[in-house]
Each structure stands twice: as structure tokens, then as C-alpha cells.
Design a protein around this motif. Structure first.
Motif, PDB file in Angstrom:
ATOM      1  N   SER A 159       0.825  -1.201   0.000  1.00 27.18           N
ATOM      2  CA  SER A 159       0.000   0.000   0.000  1.00 27.18           C
ATOM      3  C   SER A 159       0.864   1.259   0.000  1.00 27.18           C
ATOM      4  O   SER A 159       0.542   2.240  -0.678  1.00 27.18           O
ATOM      5  CB  SER A 159      -0.921  -0.012   1.224  1.00 27.18           C
ATOM      6  N   ARG A 160       1.960   1.230   0.723  1.00 21.57           N
ATOM      7  CA  ARG A 160       2.873   2.379   0.764  1.00 21.57           C
ATOM      8  C   ARG A 160       3.463   2.642  -0.629  1.00 21.57           C
ATOM      9  O   ARG A 160       3.558   3.784  -1.075  1.00 21.57           O
ATOM     10  CB  ARG A 160       3.992   2.125   1.781  1.00 21.57           C
ATOM     11  N   PHE A 161       3.817   1.579  -1.348  1.00 20.23           N
ATOM     12  CA  PHE A 161       4.349   1.747  -2.704  1.00 20.23           C
ATOM     13  C   PHE A 161       3.272   2.249  -3.668  1.00 20.23           C
ATOM     14  O   PHE A 161       3.565   3.019  -4.588  1.00 20.23           O
ATOM     15  CB  PHE A 161       4.968   0.443  -3.210  1.00 20.23           C
ATOM     16  N   LEU A 162       2.042   1.833  -3.452  1.00 26.07           N
ATOM     17  CA  LEU A 162       0.951   2.336  -4.287  1.00 26.07           C
ATOM     18  C   LEU A 162       0.706   3.817  -4.022  1.00 26.07           C
ATOM     19  O   LEU A 162       0.354   4.561  -4.939  1.00 26.07           O
ATOM     20  CB  LEU A 162      -0.325   1.517  -4.059  1.00 26.07           C
ATOM     21  N   GLN A 163       0.929   4.256  -2.780  1.00 27.50           N
ATOM     22  CA  GLN A 163       0.801   5.675  -2.465  1.00 27.50           C
ATOM     23  C   GLN A 163       1.876   6.471  -3.187  1.00 27.50           C
ATOM     24  O   GLN A 163       1.619   7.561  -3.707  1.00 27.50           O
ATOM     25  CB  GLN A 163       0.892   5.894  -0.947  1.00 27.50           C
ATOM     26  N   ILE A 164       3.082   5.937  -3.262  1.00 26.19           N
ATOM     27  CA  ILE A 164       4.167   6.579  -4.014  1.00 26.19           C
ATOM     28  C   ILE A 164       3.799   6.634  -5.495  1.00 26.19           C
ATOM     29  O   ILE A 164       4.045   7.636  -6.170  1.00 26.19           O
ATOM     30  CB  ILE A 164       5.497   5.832  -3.784  1.00 26.19           C
TER      31      ILE A 164
END
Length: 117
Positions: free
Chosen positions: A63-68
């Protein structure tokens, strides 16, 4: 762990990256290390972060990478608007690119909301 090559968001963002490369190939040579480089790097970042995030052991990390990824998408939108302001791309090219980008943003956002952690 997700198989990124099977994710529609990865496939679509990879094609979008190719479109950005094609679009920026018409930019002035003086922009080679400016807006051209910025747009290309941000467009590469989208499928790259989806792929990297998919390799993580937890959905929270993914999810953190999708936010990036979403951050890169909004960066591209801004840069496309600037390219249009500078007459590097036409209104039609701008509309087409932003339309596709908005679809990718929606897909990433929806996918991100389905991750359980």
C-alpha cells in the motif's frame, strides 16, 4: 505477494509510460535534461513502484508503494500541464494523456483500497 505482471494497473501504466516517452520525444532538445527527463522518470516510477511493492511481504508495505505511485501520477499531471503551457504538447495530447492518467489513478486507488492489513 502479488504477481505484478498479472495486475491490470501494472500493464496499463507500462503502456502509459511508453506513451509518455513517445510524447516527450517531440519536446525541444533544450528540455532533454528538464521536463523531458522529469516526465519520463515519473512515468517509469508508476509501473516500477507497482512491481516493487508487489514483492513486499505485507499488504501494508504494498500500500505504501501504491501511495508513491499515486504521487508520481500527480507529478506527471502537473508536468503535462506545464508542457501544454509551454506549447510542447497540444490540447488534444494533453487531454488524451490526462484522461489515461486519471484512469490509472482510479485503478490504483481502488486496488489500494482492497488491500487488507
Amino acid at each position: 505477494m502479488h504477481r505484478f505482471k498479472e495486475l491490470e494497473i501494472w500493464k496499463r501504466s507500462r503502456l502509459f509510460c511508453s506513451e509518455i516517452y513517445s510524447l516527450t520525444s517531440k519536446f525541444p532538445e533544450s528540455e532533454k535534461f528538464g521536463l523531458t527527463n522529469q516526465l519520463r522518470r515519473a512515468s517509469v516510477s508508476i509501473p516500477s513502484n507497482i512491481a516493487e511493492g508487489s514483492s513486499r511481504q505485507s499488504n501494508k508495505d504494498f500500500s505504501r508503494f501504491l501511495q508513491i505511485t499515486l504521487g508520481s501520477a500527480y507529478e506527471i499531471e502537473t508536468q503535462l500541464l506545464i508542457a501544454n503551457d509551454l506549447n510542447f504538447i497540444t490540447n488534444s495530447e494533453l487531454e488524451d494523456a490526462i484522461s489515461e492518467l486519471q484512469e490509472i489513478i482510479k485503478m490504483v486507488s481502488k486496488f489500494k483500497s482492497t488491500l487488507k492489513f
